[in-house]
Design an enzyme around this catalytic site. Structure first.
Site, mmCIF file in Angstrom:
data_model
loop_
_atom_site.group_PDB
_atom_site.id
_atom_site.type_symbol
_atom_site.label_atom_id
_atom_site.label_comp_id
_atom_site.label_asym_id
_atom_site.label_seq_id
_atom_site.Cartn_x
_atom_site.Cartn_y
_atom_site.Cartn_z
ATOM 1 C CB THR A 1 2.252 8.390 0.181
ATOM 2 O OG1 THR A 1 2.294 7.716 -1.094
ATOM 3 C CG2 THR A 1 1.547 9.736 0.027
ATOM 4 C CG ASP B 1 -4.667 0.663 5.583
ATOM 5 O OD1 ASP B 1 -4.518 1.817 5.125
ATOM 6 O OD2 ASP B 1 -3.960 -0.320 5.229
ATOM 7 C CE1 TYR C 1 -2.662 4.580 -8.829
ATOM 8 C CE2 TYR C 1 -2.655 6.441 -10.346
ATOM 9 C CZ TYR C 1 -2.657 5.956 -9.053
ATOM 10 O OH TYR C 1 -2.648 6.829 -7.986
ATOM 11 C CB SER D 1 -0.174 4.562 4.772
ATOM 12 O OG SER D 1 0.936 4.989 4.003
ATOM 13 N N GLY D 2 -0.024 7.681 4.400
ATOM 14 C CA GLY D 2 -0.015 8.667 3.320
ATOM 15 C C GLY D 2 -1.173 9.643 3.314
HETATM 16 N N1 LIG Z 1 1.122 9.435 -3.600
HETATM 17 C C1 LIG Z 1 0.763 9.984 -4.731
HETATM 18 O O1 LIG Z 1 1.580 10.646 -5.391
HETATM 19 C C2 LIG Z 1 -0.640 9.858 -5.246
HETATM 20 C C3 LIG Z 1 -1.008 10.626 -6.344
HETATM 21 C C4 LIG Z 1 -2.297 10.546 -6.822
HETATM 22 C C5 LIG Z 1 -3.210 9.710 -6.225
HETATM 23 N N2 LIG Z 1 -2.831 8.956 -5.157
HETATM 24 C C6 LIG Z 1 -3.858 8.083 -4.560
HETATM 25 O O2 LIG Z 1 -3.968 8.371 -3.176
HETATM 26 C C7 LIG Z 1 -4.510 7.230 -2.524
HETATM 27 C C8 LIG Z 1 -3.671 6.946 -1.298
HETATM 28 O O3 LIG Z 1 -2.378 6.561 -1.717
HETATM 29 P P1 LIG Z 1 -1.046 6.994 -0.952
HETATM 30 O O4 LIG Z 1 -0.162 7.636 -1.944
HETATM 31 O O5 LIG Z 1 -1.390 7.694 0.286
HETATM 32 O O6 LIG Z 1 -0.410 5.543 -0.687
HETATM 33 P P2 LIG Z 1 -0.015 4.770 0.642
HETATM 34 O O7 LIG Z 1 0.499 3.453 0.172
HETATM 35 O O8 LIG Z 1 0.857 5.609 1.514
HETATM 36 O O9 LIG Z 1 -1.400 4.580 1.379
HETATM 37 C C9 LIG Z 1 -2.402 3.738 0.851
HETATM 38 C C10 LIG Z 1 -3.049 2.956 1.984
HETATM 39 O O10 LIG Z 1 -4.097 2.175 1.409
HETATM 40 C C11 LIG Z 1 -4.036 0.884 1.970
HETATM 41 N N3 LIG Z 1 -4.610 -0.090 1.043
HETATM 42 C C12 LIG Z 1 -4.126 -0.481 -0.168
HETATM 43 N N4 LIG Z 1 -4.917 -1.423 -0.686
HETATM 44 C C13 LIG Z 1 -5.905 -1.622 0.197
HETATM 45 C C14 LIG Z 1 -7.028 -2.481 0.223
HETATM 46 N N5 LIG Z 1 -7.253 -3.372 -0.759
HETATM 47 N N6 LIG Z 1 -7.877 -2.423 1.279
HETATM 48 C C15 LIG Z 1 -7.645 -1.561 2.300
HETATM 49 N N7 LIG Z 1 -6.571 -0.740 2.345
HETATM 50 C C16 LIG Z 1 -5.730 -0.775 1.299
HETATM 51 C C17 LIG Z 1 -2.557 0.634 2.198
HETATM 52 O O11 LIG Z 1 -2.340 -0.389 3.172
HETATM 53 C C18 LIG Z 1 -2.083 1.994 2.666
HETATM 54 O O12 LIG Z 1 -2.161 2.128 4.078
HETATM 55 C C19 LIG Z 1 -4.535 6.107 -3.557
HETATM 56 O O13 LIG Z 1 -5.843 5.978 -4.079
HETATM 57 C C20 LIG Z 1 -3.585 6.607 -4.627
HETATM 58 O O14 LIG Z 1 -3.862 6.059 -5.889
HETATM 59 C C21 LIG Z 1 -1.572 9.011 -4.653
#
Ligand SMILES: NC(=O)c1ccc[n+]([C@@H]2O[C@H](COP(=O)([O-])OP(=O)(O)OC[C@H]3O[C@@H](n4cnc5c(N)ncnc54)[C@H](O)[C@@H]3O)[C@@H](O)[C@H]2O)c1
Length: 276
Positions: A213, A42, A178, A21-22
């Protein structure tokens, strides 16, 4: 040599945690579309099968495994399996992460819900704190450790950790756990980069700003909210997973061979402050 050849990752063995995802899916696509062999790990079984099937149907060399990064033996086993399949492990993205629930402020780009009681320090539960640290920090540690075990003997590798602009500035609506986890990951990158530098392994961080995301229930998929959030970004728009492709390829490829211990914000200028 043409500079474009420095971005060649064809045949590379790659692992992405949280790759279904994302932003993680953005890494998977960026690498696989450029000829790498990618395994996404994942915990979301539905998305693993959906996204793996979609990418395989597009002709990409992508495998999916259902693994929770808090289960370190299962994570290690998935690394062993992928490294054996590819005969090499070149690039690892430690990316899986979750939103930690409300922070101390309810005010978040135009919405004002007051200060939520559950975000206040005195009410912050152990359960919420521990769960966030378990995934967003301990999961990254276990992923980076597994990567090093495979990369060190080959004297080659790229480790890329997804941190956040939350490692640089406080996002008061997001929550204390966080902030702590992301800042810790940032400094972990410094430590591991220094340790592994002599083994020709680079370790860097990508710090995304406001990306659309599925995190936090996918609230930023709402176009109206995107407009509101965009007002805090000097480039006047939020980010999408496609925006991450170029930076992912740079940090994964020979192009970044002499770059280590760095955190690169990809945020349209968000950490600089708000403009007009
Ligand atoms: N979206 C934002 O604005 C943003 C900003 C800064 C940092 N991030 C970071 O980017 C990274 C990805 O997040 P995203 O925004 O793409 O979110 P998202 O929810 O779209 O994707 C995250 C993925 O990680 C998986 N996941 C969560 N916990 C898990 C675990 N314990 N074991 C295995 N898989 C797991 C979820 O199932 C999901 O598919 C994260 O570390 C998040 O903190 C996101």
């Amino acid at each position: 040599m043409k500079v474009s050849e420095l971005f060649d990752v064809s045949g590379y063995g790659v692992i992405v945690t949280g790759g279904a995802s994302g932003i993680g899916l953005g890494y998977v696509e960026a690498l696989a579309e450029n000829g790498a062999r990618v395994t996404l790990l994942d915990r979301d079984a539905g998305r693993v099968s959906e996204e793996t099937g979609r990418l395989q149907a597009a002709g990409l060399d992508v495998q999916g495994r259902v693994v929770d990064v808090t289960d370190h033996p299962a994570l290690d086993a998935a690394f062993d399996e992928s490294a054996a399949r590819y005969g090499r492990l070149d690039v690892v993205f430690a990316n899986a992460g979750i939103d930690s629930g409300p922070g101390f402020l309810g005010r978040w780009f135009g919405t004002d819900r007051g200060r939520p009681a559950e975000g206040a320090l005195e009410n912050y539960t152990d359960e919420r704190w521990n769960r966030t640290i378990e995934i967003n920090l301990n999961g990254v540690f276990a992923t980076v450790r597994a990567a090093a075990r495979h990369m060190k003997p080959r004297r080659s590798g790229r480790i890329i950790v997804t941190t956040s602009v939350a490692a640089i500035r406080v996002e008061p609506a997001v929550g204390a756990a966080y902030m702590a986890a992301k800042a810790a990951c940032h400094h972990l990158v410094h430590n591991v980069a220094m340790e592994l530098a002599m083994h020709n392994i680079t370790v860097n961080a990508i710090a995304p700003g406001l990306f659309v995301t599925n995190i936090g229930g996918g609230h930023l998929k709402n176009p109206e909210l995107q407009k509101v959030f965009a007002q805090a970004v000097p480039m006047q728009r939020v980010g999408f997973p496609d925006d991450i492709h170029g930076l992912a390829l740079f940090l994964a490829s020979p192009a970044s061979g002499y770059v280590t211990g760095q955190q690169i914000a990809i945020d349209g200028g968000y950490v600089l402050g708000s403009a007009d």
